[in-house]
Scaffold this motif. Structure first.
Motif, PDB file in Angstrom:
ATOM      1  N   ILE A   1       0.820  -0.960  -0.146  1.00  0.00           N
ATOM      2  CA  ILE A   1      -0.036   0.005  -0.060  1.00  0.00           C
ATOM      3  C   ILE A   1       0.768   1.543   0.020  1.00  0.00           C
ATOM      4  O   ILE A   1       0.722   2.449  -0.893  1.00  0.00           O
ATOM      5  N   ALA A   2       2.023   1.378   0.744  1.00  0.00           N
ATOM      6  CA  ALA A   2       3.007   2.403   0.864  1.00  0.00           C
ATOM      7  C   ALA A   2       3.491   2.727  -0.792  1.00  0.00           C
ATOM      8  O   ALA A   2       3.383   3.796  -0.983  1.00  0.00           O
ATOM      9  N   ASP A   3       3.799   1.726  -1.536  1.00  0.00           N
ATOM     10  CA  ASP A   3       4.294   2.115  -2.909  1.00  0.00           C
ATOM     11  C   ASP A   3       3.218   2.400  -3.614  1.00  0.00           C
ATOM     12  O   ASP A   3       3.296   3.315  -4.531  1.00  0.00           O
ATOM     13  N   HIS A   4       1.850   1.994  -3.432  1.00  0.00           N
ATOM     14  CA  HIS A   4       0.826   2.524  -4.114  1.00  0.00           C
ATOM     15  C   HIS A   4       0.464   4.048  -3.917  1.00  0.00           C
ATOM     16  O   HIS A   4       0.423   4.793  -4.789  1.00  0.00           O
ATOM     17  N   LEU A   5       0.658   4.143  -2.592  1.00  0.00           N
ATOM     18  CA  LEU A   5       0.368   5.775  -2.266  1.00  0.00           C
ATOM     19  C   LEU A   5       1.540   6.721  -2.836  1.00  0.00           C
ATOM     20  O   LEU A   5       1.202   7.782  -3.175  1.00  0.00           O
ATOM     21  N   GLU A   6       2.728   6.209  -2.884  1.00  0.00           N
ATOM     22  CA  GLU A   6       3.776   6.948  -3.484  1.00  0.00           C
ATOM     23  C   GLU A   6       3.398   6.993  -4.905  1.00  0.00           C
ATOM     24  O   GLU A   6       3.781   8.374  -5.676  1.00  0.00           O
ATOM     25  N   THR A   7       2.956   6.190  -5.679  1.00  0.00           N
ATOM     26  CA  THR A   7       2.715   6.200  -7.193  1.00  0.00           C
ATOM     27  C   THR A   7       1.377   7.058  -7.304  1.00  0.00           C
ATOM     28  O   THR A   7       1.558   8.145  -8.163  1.00  0.00           O
ATOM     29  N   ILE A   8       0.503   7.158  -6.520  1.00  0.00           N
ATOM     30  CA  ILE A   8      -0.461   8.130  -6.329  1.00  0.00           C
ATOM     31  C   ILE A   8      -0.025   9.518  -6.510  1.00  0.00           C
ATOM     32  O   ILE A   8      -0.575  10.329  -7.377  1.00  0.00           O
TER      33      ILE A   8
END
Length: 150
Positions: A60-67
């Motif tokens: 999820i942290a990686d997903h949030l960075e991409t967002i």
């Protein structure tokens, strides 16, 4: 299909997610969008019968960075395209994006991962409009500052 949150996701706007892979590169070019560029091909393109497995995010942290990265680019593109952000966009678009992903595109069938992905998509939509709103205010205050210096 995308692997995320411990499973293959076969719902939401993530599936099916057709990508251009087979085309004559001498007769095609990518158009200049900041996010989700588009292929312009003079001629036909091919389509695989099977699926490509995509590992988009570690967690999820990686997903949030991409967002965070993509919404900055999306807001800039929207500003260049003449889009505006106000309370209607900030309040209206995110819940509609959630409902589209979770209900209409079947995220509910993926259980908690479908809910998380749908929620994060709604957050993406909110954040790109919030960043567009911020860009509008920043540009207006810079223009005001320049005009007052003259």
């Amino acid at each position: 299909m995308t692997w995320h949150l411990g499973r293959w996701i076969r719902t939401t706007d993530w599936y099916p997610d057709y990508q251009d892979r087979f085309y004559d590169r001498r007769r095609a070019r990518w158009t200049g969008r900041y996010v989700h560029e588009a292929l312009r091909a003079d001629g036909s393109t091919g389509r695989l019968a099977g699926e490509i497995q995509h590992y988009a995010y570690r967690d999820i942290a990686d997903h949030l960075e991409t967002i965070d990265r993509y919404t900055t680019l999306a807001a800039r593109q929207m500003q260049e395209d003449g889009r505006r952000a106000g309370v209607l966009q900030l309040a209206g678009h995110p819940p509609l994006a959630f409902l589209r992903n979770y209900i209409a595109r079947g995220g509910i069938r993926d259980g908690v991962p479908g809910f998380i992905i749908s929620s994060m998509n709604a957050y993406y939509v909110f954040l790109k409009f919030a960043k567009l709103w911020e860009l509008e205010r920043t540009n207006n205050s810079q223009r005001s500052s320049l005009n007052s210096q003259r």
